[in-house]
Design an enzyme around this catalytic site. Structure first.
Site, PDB file in Angstrom:
ATOM      1  N   HIS A  94      32.324 -34.663  81.349  1.00 44.29           N
ATOM      2  CA  HIS A  94      32.475 -35.960  80.693  1.00 44.29           C
ATOM      3  C   HIS A  94      31.295 -36.275  79.769  1.00 44.29           C
ATOM      4  CE1 HIS A  94      35.199 -39.431  81.122  1.00 44.29           C
ATOM      5  NE2 HIS A  94      34.191 -40.097  80.622  1.00 44.29           N
ATOM      6  N   ARG A 154      12.258 -43.102  79.383  1.00 49.33           N
ATOM      7  CA  ARG A 154      12.425 -43.379  77.949  1.00 49.33           C
ATOM      8  C   ARG A 154      12.850 -44.823  77.648  1.00 49.33           C
ATOM      9  NH1 ARG A 154      12.901 -38.427  79.323  1.00 49.33           N
ATOM     10  NH2 ARG A 154      12.340 -36.721  77.932  1.00 49.33           N
ATOM     11  N   GLU A 173      32.471 -46.750  73.543  1.00 52.02           N
ATOM     12  CA  GLU A 173      32.922 -47.913  72.757  1.00 52.02           C
ATOM     13  C   GLU A 173      31.874 -48.372  71.740  1.00 52.02           C
ATOM     14  OE1 GLU A 173      33.431 -47.878  76.270  1.00 52.02           O
ATOM     15  OE2 GLU A 173      35.460 -47.167  75.846  1.00 52.02           O
TER      16      GLU A 173
HETATM   17  C1  DLZ Z   1      33.069 -42.891  82.049  1.00 48.21           C
HETATM   18  C2  DLZ Z   1      31.619 -42.859  81.726  1.00 48.21           C
HETATM   19  C3  DLZ Z   1      30.763 -41.967  82.392  1.00 48.21           C
HETATM   20  C4  DLZ Z   1      31.239 -41.010  83.427  1.00 48.21           C
HETATM   21  N1  DLZ Z   1      29.453 -41.938  82.136  1.00 48.21           N
HETATM   22  C5  DLZ Z   1      28.947 -42.771  81.201  1.00 48.21           C
HETATM   23  C6  DLZ Z   1      27.564 -42.763  80.897  1.00 48.21           C
HETATM   24  O1  DLZ Z   1      26.755 -42.049  81.492  1.00 48.21           O
HETATM   25  N2  DLZ Z   1      27.131 -43.611  79.932  1.00 48.21           N
HETATM   26  C7  DLZ Z   1      27.961 -44.453  79.250  1.00 48.21           C
HETATM   27  O2  DLZ Z   1      27.505 -45.195  78.390  1.00 48.21           O
HETATM   28  N3  DLZ Z   1      29.282 -44.486  79.535  1.00 48.21           N
HETATM   29  C8  DLZ Z   1      29.786 -43.689  80.478  1.00 48.21           C
HETATM   30  N4  DLZ Z   1      31.121 -43.718  80.772  1.00 48.21           N
HETATM   31  C9  DLZ Z   1      31.960 -44.752  80.134  1.00 48.21           C
HETATM   32  C10 DLZ Z   1      32.496 -44.362  78.769  1.00 48.21           C
HETATM   33  O3  DLZ Z   1      31.485 -44.474  77.775  1.00 48.21           O
HETATM   34  C11 DLZ Z   1      33.658 -45.320  78.374  1.00 48.21           C
HETATM   35  O4  DLZ Z   1      33.241 -46.649  78.495  1.00 48.21           O
HETATM   36  C12 DLZ Z   1      34.890 -45.117  79.246  1.00 48.21           C
HETATM   37  O5  DLZ Z   1      35.293 -43.771  79.227  1.00 48.21           O
HETATM   38  C13 DLZ Z   1      36.058 -46.010  78.754  1.00 48.21           C
HETATM   39  O6  DLZ Z   1      36.452 -45.626  77.434  1.00 48.21           O
END
Ligand code: DLZ
Length: 158
Positions: free
Chosen positions: A96, A135, A67
């Protein structure tokens, strides 16, 4: 290591003299919040250190790094001169991670091409939590600090 040779994060004095008038937008992902909070703190304190005014630092939080693209687009349409996108993507068991990393870097690249408000990339793309800790205030510094300096530099380009 790249950070050992790519450490040009000092500011010229003429850039510092302009910082008080620059409006900063910080878009922060809440996923891996303990890490992104540290990145935000590093960026925020660095902006203040170089003379940014508190009232000129705007923050919005988004749920995850995916987002950040929308959050940055909204921020570009508000009254700011430069944006820092802050996130932390950590590799899990599935693909993912690859999709989010690709989407975020491509999305922010597109926004930098299309719109005139520059966005600095402060998104960690790490293989494990320890790399992120290292980091975000650990043994490899704080990428939030480097991003704040980059934001000041890019905002000062005429
Ligand atoms: C779903 C998800 C996963 C598995 N891992 C991360 C991550 O390591 N870092 C991160 O910022 N966001 C992650 N997300 C969430 C996705 O960025 C997103 O918020 C969801 O897929 C909803 O659109």
């Amino acid at each position: 290591m790249a950070t050992d040779i790519n450490n040009n994060f000092d500011l010229e004095s003429d850039a510092i003299s302009e910082v008080h008038g620059i409006k900063f937008g910080l878009v922060v992902s809440a996923w891996n919040k303990s890490i992104t909070d540290n990145l935000y703190d590093g960026a925020y304190k660095t902006l203040l250190k170089y003379g940014a005014k508190n009232v000129n630092i705007k923050k919005i939080e988004v749920p995850g790094s995916f987002e950040l693209i929308y959050g940055c687009k909204k921020m570009q349409n508000s009254d700011v001169d430069v944006i820092i996108a802050i996130g932390c993507i950590i590799k899990g068991e599935t693909d993912h991670y690859n999709y989010i990393c690709q989407s975020v870097s491509n999305g922010i690249t597109q926004l930098n091409i299309i719109n005139n408000i520059p966005i600095v990339f402060c998104v960690l793309t790490d293989h494990n939590v320890q790399q992120s800790i290292n980091r975000s205030g650990g043994k490899h510094g704080n990428k939030g600090i480097e991003s704040a300096v980059a934001a000041i530099k890019i905002a000062c380009i005429k």
